[in-house]
Design a protein around this motif. Structure first.
Motif, short mmCIF file in Angstrom:
data_model
loop_
_atom_site.label_atom_id
_atom_site.label_comp_id
_atom_site.label_asym_id
_atom_site.label_seq_id
_atom_site.Cartn_x
_atom_site.Cartn_y
_atom_site.Cartn_z
N GLY A 7 -23.63 -50.26 -43.18
CA GLY A 7 -24.38 -49.05 -42.80
C GLY A 7 -25.51 -48.77 -43.78
N ARG A 11 -29.54 -42.66 -46.45
CA ARG A 11 -28.97 -42.26 -47.73
C ARG A 11 -28.74 -43.45 -48.68
NH1 ARG A 11 -27.97 -39.55 -52.38
NH2 ARG A 11 -25.89 -40.00 -53.11
N VAL A 12 -27.97 -44.45 -48.24
CA VAL A 12 -27.66 -45.49 -49.24
C VAL A 12 -28.85 -46.40 -49.52
CG1 VAL A 12 -25.15 -45.45 -48.96
CG2 VAL A 12 -26.49 -47.11 -47.68
N ASP A 34 -24.32 -53.87 -39.92
CA ASP A 34 -25.04 -52.72 -39.38
C ASP A 34 -25.56 -53.11 -38.00
OD1 ASP A 34 -26.94 -50.66 -38.75
OD2 ASP A 34 -27.01 -50.15 -40.89
N ARG A 43 -35.39 -51.23 -44.13
CA ARG A 43 -35.19 -50.34 -45.29
C ARG A 43 -34.99 -51.11 -46.60
NH1 ARG A 43 -33.43 -46.78 -41.11
NH2 ARG A 43 -31.46 -47.84 -40.73
N TYR A 82 -13.75 -48.13 -42.57
CA TYR A 82 -14.31 -49.22 -43.38
C TYR A 82 -13.69 -49.23 -44.78
CZ TYR A 82 -17.89 -50.82 -40.08
OH TYR A 82 -18.54 -51.37 -39.01
N LYS A 97 -19.73 -39.88 -48.95
CA LYS A 97 -18.88 -38.76 -48.61
C LYS A 97 -19.24 -38.25 -47.22
CE LYS A 97 -21.18 -35.62 -48.07
NZ LYS A 97 -22.39 -35.31 -47.24
N PRO A 125 -22.61 -36.80 -56.41
CA PRO A 125 -23.53 -36.68 -57.55
C PRO A 125 -23.47 -35.34 -58.27
CG PRO A 125 -24.74 -36.62 -55.47
CD PRO A 125 -23.33 -36.96 -55.12
N1 LIG Z 1 -23.75 -38.09 -51.17
C1 LIG Z 1 -24.78 -37.41 -50.73
O1 LIG Z 1 -25.31 -36.57 -51.44
C2 LIG Z 1 -25.29 -37.66 -49.35
C3 LIG Z 1 -26.60 -37.30 -48.99
C4 LIG Z 1 -27.02 -37.57 -47.70
C5 LIG Z 1 -26.15 -38.17 -46.79
N2 LIG Z 1 -24.89 -38.48 -47.16
C6 LIG Z 1 -23.94 -39.11 -46.23
O2 LIG Z 1 -24.39 -40.42 -45.96
C7 LIG Z 1 -23.94 -40.81 -44.67
C8 LIG Z 1 -25.06 -41.51 -43.94
O3 LIG Z 1 -26.14 -40.62 -43.74
P1 LIG Z 1 -27.60 -41.18 -43.41
O4 LIG Z 1 -28.52 -40.03 -43.38
O5 LIG Z 1 -27.90 -42.34 -44.28
O6 LIG Z 1 -27.36 -41.71 -41.90
P2 LIG Z 1 -28.12 -42.89 -41.17
O7 LIG Z 1 -27.90 -42.70 -39.72
O8 LIG Z 1 -29.52 -43.01 -41.69
O9 LIG Z 1 -27.33 -44.22 -41.66
C9 LIG Z 1 -26.16 -44.69 -41.07
C10 LIG Z 1 -26.26 -46.21 -40.95
O10 LIG Z 1 -25.03 -46.70 -40.43
C11 LIG Z 1 -25.32 -47.68 -39.42
N3 LIG Z 1 -24.19 -47.82 -38.51
C12 LIG Z 1 -23.95 -47.16 -37.33
N4 LIG Z 1 -22.79 -47.61 -36.77
C13 LIG Z 1 -22.29 -48.53 -37.63
C14 LIG Z 1 -21.13 -49.35 -37.61
N5 LIG Z 1 -20.24 -49.29 -36.60
N6 LIG Z 1 -20.94 -50.21 -38.64
C15 LIG Z 1 -21.82 -50.29 -39.67
N7 LIG Z 1 -22.95 -49.55 -39.73
C16 LIG Z 1 -23.17 -48.67 -38.72
C17 LIG Z 1 -26.59 -47.15 -38.77
O11 LIG Z 1 -27.26 -48.16 -38.02
C18 LIG Z 1 -27.37 -46.67 -39.98
O12 LIG Z 1 -28.12 -47.72 -40.56
C19 LIG Z 1 -23.42 -39.54 -43.98
O13 LIG Z 1 -22.03 -39.60 -43.88
C20 LIG Z 1 -23.85 -38.42 -44.88
O14 LIG Z 1 -22.91 -37.37 -44.93
C21 LIG Z 1 -24.46 -38.25 -48.43
#
Ligand SMILES: NC(=O)c1ccc[n+]([C@@H]2O[C@H](COP(=O)([O-])OP(=O)(O)OC[C@H]3O[C@@H](n4cnc5c(N)ncnc54)[C@H](O)[C@@H]3O)[C@@H](O)[C@H]2O)c1
Length: 395
Positions: A7, A11-12, A34, A43, A82, A97, A125
């Protein structure tokens, strides 16, 4: 340093590209799971874009890609399945998270990590941000005497994001205790060095966001866009504190859900009892904007009060029985107030074998999920709830 990502979303990819890579240029993302191959690849920076290999499953990726570490950054509902798989490998894991979004997921995750040798850095964080650890050290040094009370406030200016992007899907997020308060309740426990054992919570549902605008409506098609404060044009013209000004789904749409079917809350609050006898209050408000921004805590003991605010980057120490007050200003400009850098350093240190302990271990993620689930249940049922404790009940 060969990293495999499950994924690779917003965010990551941001954490890896802007925080981890500058700390260790040897880092390479070599493998991914992904379904959005084009988006996930785009990305990546140029040096990894061509070479990255996509796999249909995590198992196949770990079997074939000769990885040094894993990162899980899918949306909320997929973190647990996962991570349960990842628990079987000994690879350091960076896990987004909330680590779970239901009691079933959280208990299954706890069971999977019992006896696992997979070191996990949960993406919390705030607890490791310099302002929080600075304040924690002052508490530990006895600056306020025994901490008796904590107030946590969370007035983020981007709260509308939980109603206009994917977070609006209640089935995925399960509400904003799990989505947002998971950070805050974690750092509040960390500050007081005690888990939360009992909560009473309330939520405000459907009074600000949600409504009767048609499902799937975006601003470009909307006849109210000229006057709506959430439209891109209005946001741009009035600079009303939210930086996303592209076309987006309507935060007043009927597809956000209703209090009956389940929807994210406009605001929510919880009374907290900690295992060491201290008490606290936590409030999060998702429609605050501009100078209303506020996020941080106030901790009080008989001898003094400590407080900090991440938006203002300041900490204060008031001595109750001496005529002195200290104000401290922190540096600026790092992701999540510096916390992302600390997490990344810890994760990279675990991969290189220079560190042996995670500063945000899986137990912290699961304990926070249990606390948020108790708060959610309390808000739904209108009563105090005991919080399940990691390790306390056989899973
Ligand atoms: N720790 C933090 O401060 C913080 C900040 C922002 C977001 N987040 C968390 O990060 C997570 C992702 O958020 P985001 O904004 O990056 O979302 P996003 O939609 O941009 O990213 C999700 C990714 O997962 C992929 N994906 C979808 N189904 C999948 C599957 N079955 N197997 C593998 N990959 C799959 C998508 O294609 C996408 O690339 C959320 O759970 C959010 O709560 C955390």
């Amino acid at each position: 340093m060969r990293i495999g990502v499950v994924g690779h979303g917003g965010r990551v990819s941001s954490v890896i590209n802007h925080t981890m890579r500058p700390l260790d240029p040897a880092l390479r993302v070599v493998a991914m799971v992904d379904p959005d191959e084009a988006g996930a690849r785009a990305r990546l920076p140029e040096q990894d874009r061509e070479g990255v290999v996509f796999y249909p499953t995590l198992d196949e990726m770990v079997g074939k890609a000769k990885l040094d570490a894993l990162v899980i950054g899918t949306r909320c509902d997929l973190h647990t399945p996962y991570a349960i798989e990842a628990a079987k490998y000994d690879l350091p894991l960076f896990l987004e998270k909330p680590v779970a979004n239901s009691l079933e997921q959280a208990t299954a995750l706890e069971a999977a990590f019992e006896g696992s040798r997979c070191p996990v850095v949960v993406s919390f964080p705030l607890r490791v941000s310099p302002l929080c650890t600075f304040t924690r050290a002052r508490i530990a040094a006895g600056a306020i005497g025994r901490p008796e009370h904590i107030l946590g406030v969370n007035y983020v200016t981007y709260g509308v994001t939980y109603f206009e992007c994917f977070y609006r899907n209640f089935a995925v997020t399960q509400g904003l205790f799990l989505q947002k308060a998971t950070h805050d309740l974690d750092y509040m426990s960390y500050l007081l060095d005690a888990p939360i054992v009992r909560v009473a919570a309330m939520g405000l549902y459907g009074r600000v966001f949600g409504g009767d605008r048609p499902a799937g409506l975006t601003c470009v098609q909307c006849d109210r866009a000229r006057t709506c404060p959430e439209s891109p044009g209005y946001r741009h013209a009035h600079q009303n504190g939210y930086w996303e000004d592209g076309d987006h789904l309507c935060p007043f749409g009927e597809d956000i859900g209703t209090p009956e079917t389940g929807m994210n809350e406009d605001a929510s609050s919880a009374l907290l009892q900690f295992a060491n006898g201290a008490q606290g209050v936590y409030t999060q408000v998702f429609f605050a904007r501009r100078d209303a921004a506020q996020r941080g805590a106030t901790i009080t003991g008989y001898d003094g009060t400590l407080s900090f605010d991440w938006y203002r980057n300041t900490a204060r120490y008031v001595r109750h029985h001496q005529p002195f007050t200290d104000d401290t200003t922190a540096g600026e400009g790092m992701g999540h107030f510096g916390g992302d850098h600390v997490l990344a350093q810890n994760f990279l240190g675990l991969i290189r074998g220079e560190e042996t302990t995670s500063i945000t271990p899986i137990e912290a993620g699961i304990q926070s999920a249990y606390t948020c689930l108790a708060a959610k249940a309390s808000a739904e049922q209108g009563c105090f709830m005991d919080v399940r404790q990691v390790g306390a009940t056989p899973v």
